[in-house]
Design an enzyme around this catalytic site. Structure first.
Site, PDB file in Angstrom:
ATOM      1  N   ALA A  26      10.926   2.025   6.060  1.00 58.83           N
ATOM      2  CA  ALA A  26      11.323   1.599   7.526  1.00 58.83           C
ATOM      3  C   ALA A  26      10.298   0.476   7.892  1.00 58.83           C
ATOM      4  O   ALA A  26       9.307   0.042   7.164  1.00 58.83           O
ATOM      5  CB  ALA A  26      10.552   3.170   8.660  1.00 58.83           C
ATOM      6  N   GLY A  46      11.580   5.030   3.664  1.00 57.78           N
ATOM      7  CA  GLY A  46      13.175   5.058   4.612  1.00 57.78           C
ATOM      8  C   GLY A  46      14.223   4.695   3.479  1.00 57.78           C
ATOM      9  O   GLY A  46      15.206   5.260   3.705  1.00 57.78           O
ATOM     10  N   GLU A  48      14.791   7.563   1.297  1.00 61.84           N
ATOM     11  CA  GLU A  48      15.694   8.584   2.209  1.00 61.84           C
ATOM     12  C   GLU A  48      16.883   8.231   2.633  1.00 61.84           C
ATOM     13  O   GLU A  48      17.705   8.821   2.611  1.00 61.84           O
ATOM     14  CB  GLU A  48      14.567   8.638   3.407  1.00 61.84           C
ATOM     15  CG  GLU A  48      13.413   9.426   3.156  1.00 61.84           C
ATOM     16  CD  GLU A  48      12.351   9.225   4.548  1.00 61.84           C
ATOM     17  OE1 GLU A  48      11.996   8.284   4.806  1.00 61.84           O
ATOM     18  OE2 GLU A  48      11.942  10.355   4.792  1.00 61.84           O
ATOM     19  N   GLU A 106       4.609   7.001   1.821  1.00 60.46           N
ATOM     20  CA  GLU A 106       4.081   7.211   3.325  1.00 60.46           C
ATOM     21  C   GLU A 106       2.797   7.660   3.456  1.00 60.46           C
ATOM     22  O   GLU A 106       1.842   7.268   4.170  1.00 60.46           O
ATOM     23  CB  GLU A 106       4.843   8.224   4.038  1.00 60.46           C
ATOM     24  CG  GLU A 106       6.223   7.761   4.469  1.00 60.46           C
ATOM     25  CD  GLU A 106       7.513   8.017   3.048  1.00 60.46           C
ATOM     26  OE1 GLU A 106       7.005   8.257   2.083  1.00 60.46           O
ATOM     27  OE2 GLU A 106       8.586   7.515   3.620  1.00 60.46           O
TER      28      GLU A 106
HETATM   29  N1  CO8 Z   1       8.289  -3.129   6.793  1.00 58.21           N
HETATM   30  C1  CO8 Z   1       8.083  -4.319   7.246  1.00 58.21           C
HETATM   31  N2  CO8 Z   1       7.897  -5.325   6.550  1.00 58.21           N
HETATM   32  C2  CO8 Z   1       8.296  -5.336   5.160  1.00 58.21           C
HETATM   33  C3  CO8 Z   1       8.397  -4.095   4.527  1.00 58.21           C
HETATM   34  C4  CO8 Z   1       8.329  -2.896   5.448  1.00 58.21           C
HETATM   35  N3  CO8 Z   1       8.581  -1.384   5.032  1.00 58.21           N
HETATM   36  N4  CO8 Z   1       8.273  -4.035   3.137  1.00 58.21           N
HETATM   37  C5  CO8 Z   1       7.797  -5.495   2.956  1.00 58.21           C
HETATM   38  N5  CO8 Z   1       7.980  -6.248   3.962  1.00 58.21           N
HETATM   39  C6  CO8 Z   1       7.780  -7.518   4.201  1.00 58.21           C
HETATM   40  C7  CO8 Z   1       6.413  -8.096   3.947  1.00 58.21           C
HETATM   41  O1  CO8 Z   1       5.436  -7.805   5.074  1.00 58.21           O
HETATM   42  C8  CO8 Z   1       6.716  -9.469   3.513  1.00 58.21           C
HETATM   43  O2  CO8 Z   1       6.712 -10.179   4.944  1.00 58.21           O
HETATM   44  P1  CO8 Z   1       6.062 -11.716   4.967  1.00 58.21           P
HETATM   45  O3  CO8 Z   1       6.871 -12.520   3.946  1.00 58.21           O
HETATM   46  O4  CO8 Z   1       6.456 -12.034   6.492  1.00 58.21           O
HETATM   47  O5  CO8 Z   1       4.521 -11.464   4.709  1.00 58.21           O
HETATM   48  C9  CO8 Z   1       8.027  -9.479   3.035  1.00 58.21           C
HETATM   49  O6  CO8 Z   1       8.728  -8.158   3.279  1.00 58.21           O
HETATM   50  C10 CO8 Z   1       7.883  -9.532   1.460  1.00 58.21           C
HETATM   51  O7  CO8 Z   1       7.021  -8.249   0.961  1.00 58.21           O
HETATM   52  P2  CO8 Z   1       5.794  -8.527   0.025  1.00 58.21           P
HETATM   53  O8  CO8 Z   1       5.200  -9.901   0.234  1.00 58.21           O
HETATM   54  O9  CO8 Z   1       4.844  -7.280   0.435  1.00 58.21           O
HETATM   55  O10 CO8 Z   1       6.282  -8.499  -1.400  1.00 58.21           O
HETATM   56  P3  CO8 Z   1       5.984  -7.780  -2.708  1.00 58.21           P
HETATM   57  O11 CO8 Z   1       6.832  -8.054  -3.717  1.00 58.21           O
HETATM   58  O12 CO8 Z   1       4.421  -8.537  -2.685  1.00 58.21           O
HETATM   59  O13 CO8 Z   1       5.769  -6.344  -2.664  1.00 58.21           O
HETATM   60  C11 CO8 Z   1       6.513  -4.109  -1.982  1.00 58.21           C
HETATM   61  C12 CO8 Z   1       6.924  -5.622  -2.478  1.00 58.21           C
HETATM   62  C13 CO8 Z   1       5.761  -3.574  -2.964  1.00 58.21           C
HETATM   63  C14 CO8 Z   1       7.609  -3.588  -1.653  1.00 58.21           C
HETATM   64  C15 CO8 Z   1       5.579  -4.379  -0.716  1.00 58.21           C
HETATM   65  O14 CO8 Z   1       6.503  -5.150   0.385  1.00 58.21           O
HETATM   66  C16 CO8 Z   1       5.440  -2.868   0.001  1.00 58.21           C
HETATM   67  O15 CO8 Z   1       4.585  -2.069  -0.451  1.00 58.21           O
HETATM   68  N6  CO8 Z   1       6.001  -2.730   0.989  1.00 58.21           N
HETATM   69  C17 CO8 Z   1       6.079  -1.507   1.900  1.00 58.21           C
HETATM   70  C18 CO8 Z   1       6.487  -0.317   1.229  1.00 58.21           C
HETATM   71  C19 CO8 Z   1       6.194   0.872   2.052  1.00 58.21           C
HETATM   72  O16 CO8 Z   1       5.307   1.382   2.469  1.00 58.21           O
HETATM   73  N7  CO8 Z   1       7.359   1.489   2.532  1.00 58.21           N
HETATM   74  C20 CO8 Z   1       7.342   2.835   3.451  1.00 58.21           C
HETATM   75  C21 CO8 Z   1       7.372   2.583   4.917  1.00 58.21           C
HETATM   76  S1  CO8 Z   1       7.167   3.691   5.775  1.00 58.21           S
HETATM   77  C22 CO8 Z   1       8.716   4.479   5.752  1.00 58.21           C
HETATM   78  O17 CO8 Z   1       9.392   4.041   5.271  1.00 58.21           O
HETATM   79  C23 CO8 Z   1       8.864   5.781   6.583  1.00 58.21           C
HETATM   80  C24 CO8 Z   1       9.979   6.282   7.151  1.00 58.21           C
HETATM   81  C25 CO8 Z   1       9.967   7.250   7.982  1.00 58.21           C
HETATM   82  C26 CO8 Z   1       9.521   6.667   9.364  1.00 58.21           C
HETATM   83  C27 CO8 Z   1       9.464   7.571  10.415  1.00 58.21           C
HETATM   84  C28 CO8 Z   1       9.717   7.140  11.851  1.00 58.21           C
HETATM   85  C29 CO8 Z   1       8.802   7.471  12.752  1.00 58.21           C
END
Ligand code: CO8
Length: 276
Positions: free
Chosen positions: A82, A127, A130, A150
């Site tokens: 998400a 997400g 999921e 999460e």
């Molecule tokens: N949300 C928003 N932006 C994201 C997300 C995300 N989940 N994942 C990556 N991005 C963005 C980064 O911020 C970055 O943006 P920018 O270039 O503007 O800085 C761009 O994508 C590229 O990402 P990275 O530079 O971080 O790329 P890396 O190769 O270094 O890392 C990863 C890749 C490991 C995937 C890393 O981006 C990461 O850890 N992302 C988050 C993963 C995560 O924690 N996902 C779970 C999110 S919470 C969720 O999904 C819960 C769902 C239920 C929600 C319930 C609602 C209430």
């Protein structure tokens, strides 16, 4: 975004007009939906969720639809979760509403009356995992990485992951992954039963399309009823689940395709199914 506004190119590929997803009819009966926010690793924000719901409805309205493939744009991610940027300042009520709304969308995907296959081409986290688990099964590229991270963000899964992961990989492994946030690569995902097949990255979409063609050639009503039997039966006790199967099995004998399928077998020829 306009899901009624289908566009066609010269090759006959039909596409639809959305901002954050791509919906294309790539071949007769075969649709491909691509989450298309590669700069954010295809993170799911509210608008993407709304478009996903509209696309599910659009495909569901096509009586000729046979299979839906779901994938992510770019080479790095299926969906990295998400959208954390959008979620960070949510109130409790907003968080609950986003969860409820998306759960409804994922359930609509899961209960579509055609098979839905996830082609996971990279990060498939939170997400994203999921979403993939709401598909009927998952095909993964060797580059795919799965996880429910999460707990690193101070939240639980909110799009059904705490319920679907255990149904797929068993309670103990689901708890380990949910509580440690450990990520698993494609081959481990295959071993634990989260994905059905792993392919080299460059072969993933061809393999997914080959599987879609295989399904599209089967008797469409039988395919739909087989999915319904599994979907509706999985949470029933065995007696009621088998009773459901008998009803659906009996229903098949009201179709012309059952007559054609068995006649073709007896006559040693390929069946020509007509979806009736
Ligand atoms: N949300 C928003 N932006 C994201 C997300 C995300 N989940 N994942 C990556 N991005 C963005 C980064 O911020 C970055 O943006 P920018 O270039 O503007 O800085 C761009 O994508 C590229 O990402 P990275 O530079 O971080 O790329 P890396 O190769 O270094 O890392 C990863 C890749 C490991 C995937 C890393 O981006 C990461 O850890 N992302 C988050 C993963 C995560 O924690 N996902 C779970 C999110 S919470 C969720 O999904 C819960 C769902 C239920 C929600 C319930 C609602 C209430």
């Amino acid at each position: 975004m306009n899901d009624n506004n289908a566009l066609s190119d010269n090759a006959g590929t039909k596409s639809f007009d959305y901002d954050n997803i791509l919906l294309e009819q790539v071949e007769a009966g075969i649709y491909r939906l691509t989450i298309n926010r590669p700069k954010s690793l295809n993170a799911l924000n509210a608008q993407t969720g709304d478009e996903l719901y509209a696309a599910i409805q659009a495909v569901g309205r096509d009586p000729e639809a046979r299979v839906l493939l779901l994938t992510g744009a770019g080479e790095k991610a299926f969906v990295a979760g998400a959208d954390i940027v959008e979620m960070q300042d949510f109130s409790a009520i907003e968080g609950r509403a986003f969860s409820q709304h998306t759960i409804r969308t994922f359930r609509a995907l899961e209960t579509m009356n055609i098979p839905v296959i996830a082609a996971v081409n990279g990060y498939c986290l939170g997400g994203g995992c999921e979403l993939a688990m709401s598909c009927d099964w998952i095909l993964a590229s060797e580059k795919a990485v799965f996880g429910q991270p999460e707990v690193n963000l101070g939240i639980t899964p909110g799009f059904g992951g705490s319920q679907r992961l255990g149904r797929l990989v068993g309670r103990a492994m689901a708890l380990e992954l949910l509580i440690t946030g450990r990520q698993v690569k494609a081959n481990e995902a295959l071993t634990i039963g989260l994905v059905n097949h792993v392919y080299p990255a460059e072969a993933l979409m061809d393999e997914a399309l080959a599987m879609a063609r295989l399904i599209a050639a089967k008797a469409p009503i039988a395919v739909r009823l087989a999915k319904e039997a599994v979907q509706r039966g999985q949470d029933l006790d065995l007696d009621n689940a088998c009773a459901l199967e008998s009803q659906l099995f009996g229903l098949c004998f009201s179709t012309a395709d059952q007559k054609e399928g068995m006649k073709a077998f007896v006559e040693k020829r390929k069946a020509k199914f007509k979806n009736c």
